[in-house]
Design a protein around this motif. Sequence first.
Motif, mmCIF file in Angstrom:
data_model
loop_
_atom_site.group_PDB
_atom_site.id
_atom_site.type_symbol
_atom_site.label_atom_id
_atom_site.label_comp_id
_atom_site.label_asym_id
_atom_site.label_seq_id
_atom_site.Cartn_x
_atom_site.Cartn_y
_atom_site.Cartn_z
ATOM 1 N N ALA A 33 0.843 -1.206 0.000
ATOM 2 C CA ALA A 33 0.000 0.000 0.000
ATOM 3 C C ALA A 33 0.870 1.245 0.000
ATOM 4 C CB ALA A 33 -0.922 -0.017 1.213
ATOM 5 N N GLY A 34 0.513 2.196 -0.843
ATOM 6 C CA GLY A 34 1.181 3.490 -0.843
ATOM 7 C C GLY A 34 2.395 3.583 -1.739
ATOM 8 N N GLU A 35 2.702 2.528 -2.504
ATOM 9 C CA GLU A 35 3.862 2.639 -3.394
ATOM 10 C C GLU A 35 3.423 2.739 -4.854
ATOM 11 O OE1 GLU A 35 6.572 -0.666 -3.665
ATOM 12 O OE2 GLU A 35 4.989 -2.161 -3.888
ATOM 13 N N ILE A 36 4.350 3.233 -5.672
ATOM 14 C CA ILE A 36 4.136 3.203 -7.115
ATOM 15 C C ILE A 36 5.086 2.157 -7.690
ATOM 16 C CG2 ILE A 36 4.157 4.471 -9.286
ATOM 17 C CD1 ILE A 36 3.743 7.032 -7.827
ATOM 18 N N LEU A 37 4.500 1.134 -8.322
ATOM 19 C CA LEU A 37 5.311 0.094 -8.938
ATOM 20 C C LEU A 37 5.250 0.277 -10.452
ATOM 21 C CD1 LEU A 37 6.891 -2.638 -8.500
ATOM 22 C CD2 LEU A 37 4.722 -3.774 -8.960
ATOM 23 N N GLY A 38 6.410 0.290 -11.075
ATOM 24 C CA GLY A 38 6.459 0.398 -12.534
ATOM 25 C C GLY A 38 6.544 -0.992 -13.133
ATOM 26 N N LEU A 39 5.697 -1.265 -14.150
ATOM 27 C CA LEU A 39 5.774 -2.540 -14.862
ATOM 28 C C LEU A 39 6.272 -2.200 -16.260
ATOM 29 C CD1 LEU A 39 5.126 -5.590 -14.877
ATOM 30 C CD2 LEU A 39 2.797 -5.009 -15.563
ATOM 31 N N ILE A 40 7.513 -2.616 -16.573
ATOM 32 C CA ILE A 40 8.065 -2.228 -17.865
ATOM 33 C C ILE A 40 8.474 -3.456 -18.663
ATOM 34 C CG2 ILE A 40 8.906 -0.042 -16.914
ATOM 35 C CD1 ILE A 40 11.749 -1.166 -17.109
ATOM 36 N N GLY A 41 8.749 -3.239 -19.921
ATOM 37 C CA GLY A 41 9.130 -4.327 -20.804
ATOM 38 C C GLY A 41 8.805 -3.930 -22.226
ATOM 39 N N LEU A 87 -2.509 2.004 -14.282
ATOM 40 C CA LEU A 87 -2.425 2.925 -15.416
ATOM 41 C C LEU A 87 -1.612 2.282 -16.533
ATOM 42 C CD1 LEU A 87 -1.621 6.210 -13.430
ATOM 43 C CD2 LEU A 87 -3.851 5.385 -14.199
ATOM 44 N N ASP A 88 -2.258 2.103 -17.696
ATOM 45 C CA ASP A 88 -1.571 1.463 -18.814
ATOM 46 C C ASP A 88 -1.105 2.530 -19.807
ATOM 47 O OD1 ASP A 88 -0.534 -0.361 -20.564
ATOM 48 O OD2 ASP A 88 -2.346 -1.610 -20.678
ATOM 49 N N GLU A 89 0.165 2.861 -19.766
ATOM 50 C CA GLU A 89 0.787 3.876 -20.629
ATOM 51 C C GLU A 89 0.051 5.211 -20.588
ATOM 52 O OE1 GLU A 89 2.023 2.537 -24.430
ATOM 53 O OE2 GLU A 89 2.475 0.506 -23.749
ATOM 54 N N PRO A 90 -0.055 5.786 -19.382
ATOM 55 C CA PRO A 90 -0.830 7.035 -19.272
ATOM 56 C C PRO A 90 -0.151 8.222 -19.940
ATOM 57 C CG PRO A 90 0.279 6.573 -17.213
ATOM 58 C CD PRO A 90 0.502 5.379 -18.090
ATOM 59 N N ALA A 91 1.166 8.193 -20.090
ATOM 60 C CA ALA A 91 1.872 9.372 -20.612
ATOM 61 C C ALA A 91 1.992 9.355 -22.127
ATOM 62 C CB ALA A 91 3.254 9.479 -19.974
ATOM 63 N N ALA A 92 1.531 8.270 -22.768
ATOM 64 C CA ALA A 92 1.646 8.196 -24.226
ATOM 65 C C ALA A 92 0.861 9.339 -24.859
ATOM 66 C CB ALA A 92 1.122 6.853 -24.726
ATOM 67 N N GLY A 93 1.493 10.037 -25.775
ATOM 68 C CA GLY A 93 0.799 11.108 -26.493
ATOM 69 C C GLY A 93 0.778 12.434 -25.750
ATOM 70 N N VAL A 136 2.230 1.035 -16.119
ATOM 71 C CA VAL A 136 2.971 0.591 -17.302
ATOM 72 C C VAL A 136 3.328 1.830 -18.089
ATOM 73 C CG1 VAL A 136 2.742 -0.505 -19.555
ATOM 74 C CG2 VAL A 136 1.947 -1.694 -17.528
ATOM 75 N N GLU A 137 4.603 1.988 -18.413
ATOM 76 C CA GLU A 137 4.962 3.194 -19.157
ATOM 77 C C GLU A 137 6.244 2.953 -19.949
ATOM 78 O OE1 GLU A 137 3.201 6.027 -19.749
ATOM 79 O OE2 GLU A 137 4.920 6.177 -21.110
ATOM 80 N N HIS A 138 6.297 3.565 -21.120
ATOM 81 C CA HIS A 138 7.472 3.393 -21.975
ATOM 82 C C HIS A 138 8.522 4.448 -21.763
ATOM 83 C CE1 HIS A 138 6.772 -0.080 -24.314
ATOM 84 N NE2 HIS A 138 5.537 0.273 -24.597
ATOM 85 N N ASP A 139 8.097 5.646 -21.353
ATOM 86 C CA ASP A 139 9.037 6.742 -21.202
ATOM 87 C C ASP A 139 9.893 6.492 -19.960
ATOM 88 O OD1 ASP A 139 10.298 9.094 -20.449
ATOM 89 O OD2 ASP A 139 8.789 10.314 -21.479
ATOM 90 N N MET A 140 11.157 6.129 -20.203
ATOM 91 C CA MET A 140 12.025 5.706 -19.097
ATOM 92 C C MET A 140 12.287 6.815 -18.101
ATOM 93 S SD MET A 140 12.734 2.784 -18.589
ATOM 94 C CE MET A 140 11.203 2.188 -19.164
ATOM 95 N N ASP A 141 12.466 8.048 -18.587
ATOM 96 C CA ASP A 141 12.699 9.146 -17.655
ATOM 97 C C ASP A 141 11.515 9.295 -16.718
ATOM 98 O OD1 ASP A 141 15.138 9.729 -18.614
ATOM 99 O OD2 ASP A 141 14.411 11.169 -20.122
ATOM 100 N N PHE A 142 10.359 9.215 -17.337
ATOM 101 C CA PHE A 142 9.121 9.350 -16.579
ATOM 102 C C PHE A 142 9.069 8.298 -15.474
ATOM 103 C CE2 PHE A 142 4.601 8.549 -15.902
ATOM 104 C CZ PHE A 142 4.079 9.826 -15.820
ATOM 105 N N VAL A 143 9.358 7.038 -15.838
ATOM 106 C CA VAL A 143 9.260 5.940 -14.877
ATOM 107 C C VAL A 143 10.336 6.052 -13.795
ATOM 108 C CG1 VAL A 143 9.419 3.444 -14.602
ATOM 109 C CG2 VAL A 143 8.233 4.400 -16.573
ATOM 110 N N MET A 144 11.561 6.257 -14.239
ATOM 111 C CA MET A 144 12.695 6.204 -13.302
ATOM 112 C C MET A 144 12.587 7.256 -12.204
ATOM 113 S SD MET A 144 14.703 3.737 -14.078
ATOM 114 C CE MET A 144 14.741 2.546 -15.405
ATOM 115 N N ASN A 145 12.052 8.433 -12.560
ATOM 116 C CA ASN A 145 11.977 9.503 -11.570
ATOM 117 C C ASN A 145 10.760 9.435 -10.678
ATOM 118 O OD1 ASN A 145 14.372 10.751 -12.373
ATOM 119 N ND2 ASN A 145 13.298 11.620 -14.148
#
Length: 589
Positions: A366-374, A511-517, A543-552
């Motif tokens: 609870a309370g964390e943001i987990l990134g699922l990438i690939g 959230l499935d690729e919310p930053a796309a577009g 889930v997100e493709h933009d690595m900067d977005f995810v990493m930070n």
Amino acid sequence: MSRLQTRMATAVAVTALAAAPAFLGVFSITLLNYIGIYALVALGLVLMTGIGGMVSFGQASFVGIAAYATAWTSALMGYSPWLGLLLALVMTGLVAAVIGAVTLRLGGHFLSLSTIAWGLAIYFSFGNIDGLGNYNGIASIPPISIGSHSLADSADIYYLIWGALIAAMLGTHNLLNSRVGRAIRALRGGNALVESLGINAFQVRLVTFVAAALMAAVAGWLYAHMTRFISPTPFDVHVSIDYLMMALVGGSSHLLGAVVGAALVTLMKNYIQDLLPLLAPNTSGRLEIVVFSVLFILFLQRARDGIVPYVARWLPPPRQEFPGKAEPLPRRRQPAKGTPLLKVDAAVRRFGGLVAVNEVSFELRAGEILGLIGPNGAGKSTMFNLITGALRPSGGKIVFAGRDITRAAPRHIARAGIARTFQHVKLRPRMSLLDNVLLGLYPRTSAGYVASALRLDRAEERRARHEAIKQLERVGLGARPFELAGNLPLGNQRILEIARALAADPILLLLDEPAAGLRRREKLALAELLRSLRAEGLTILLVEHDMDFVMNLVDRIVVMDFGCKIGEGAPQTVRNDPRVQEAYLGGVA
Ligand code: ADP
Ligand code: MG
């Protein structure tokens, strides 16, 4: 046309309707009576077909059940027509509920095809039940009376017919602008979204279907006591097609379409019937059907949406008031930060020979943001679909907040507190931003059909609208809530999905690729929003493709490739993992 002009036009229309019997002859009033009765049936079809997307070729048989019920009660048994009305409503409602329960689970064309089957079956049973007069029908049905006043004259029953129609239109209008009305409007476009919002699509369909049948029942009751004689003919399947035609010609997405369509089809039939014998004296009566069909085909070619939408362009847009302050809706208690929230245990999903998700396990606190990438095709969206119940796992186990949800239905999972967005945006483009977000509030509100039709839902509706505006403002879309969702750029449509998900007051947000577009600045705003949500205790799987977005942004990362989990850990650890670099970042990160 200004609002005042509309009011005046409405006043003129109502006055004209009320005064009509004083000016028109018996023939015209009778015609208006038929139009009113047909419009009532067509109104049900506008609701279920035009708005709810369920095509019925069986509506005339509902009219028939009601007509026979009241004819039996009043003509054969000698009771009051009002008791006949009660029996008509109960019988039609029950039959519709049973038929609906059996056929509404069938998707697409099967539903429409089955309506032909039961339409025929009911029609033939009218003709073959001895107690109901077989094909000779039932005669000497008494007129309806109110107190000691009998409505035997066409000018008298006229007021009852048009009063019932106007009441039904008002009720339907209220219904469409309510919690359940939005659910009905959302049915078109598939179940996936509706169910993911915690809405029982089958139940909404069933009740809408029964509501349309009840409108047909009132029409059947009026019909029986107006004509005073019934036989199976007016309840045949081809009459059902006429009703459908009325709704389509008038404009099946608009309530007024029912009245306009009923009027037009009735007048035209009447006119053609009068005219044809003059033009072609030696043909049989069937020619009118041919002429009518040709006209209908021409119509479908030229004006597919019906007449009312053409006219509606000159009408003022419906009044849209910015929702005022209201008491906030109750909120869920978020679990304490750090407690285990979601446990995915060796989840498997196969599509034929392809293993899209292969024994993937991970946990979310609870309370964390987990990134699922690939990389593309790694199985991330499939993983989302397994968690939200949109897909059944082929193996493994998923536990959410201490509850096994491995085989739970999407709407139960949604109600348990998981809200999602879709990689391929699922909005209702012809509904407003506000209405789309209000859909997300469905499980937090409770007004039913009757309350909504009678506008008893206003207090709750005010709270819901206030909350929806709050969520729109929160994601930065609060400026134009009445804009149609389909007019937004794709990036903002994704953001709108987030507002809708937040409206559900979830515990876990997927959230499935919310930053796309999104543009850079919009991405920064989105990251800021997700951080503030986390600060409030919300748990997020991203889930997100933009690595900067995810990493930070994220606390931890799970990496998938070809359906398998190939890495997990803090962003820095994952970034430096050679396996991950090779698979996902192509060794260049
Ligand atoms: P990602 O979201 O990581 O890009 P997906 O989960 O969408 O990947 O897809 C994983 C794999 O499963 C892909 O090979 C995809 O073609 C396949 N797949 C996804 N959904 C279906 C489906 N409904 N039917 C068949 N194959 C599917
Ligand atoms: Mg995907």
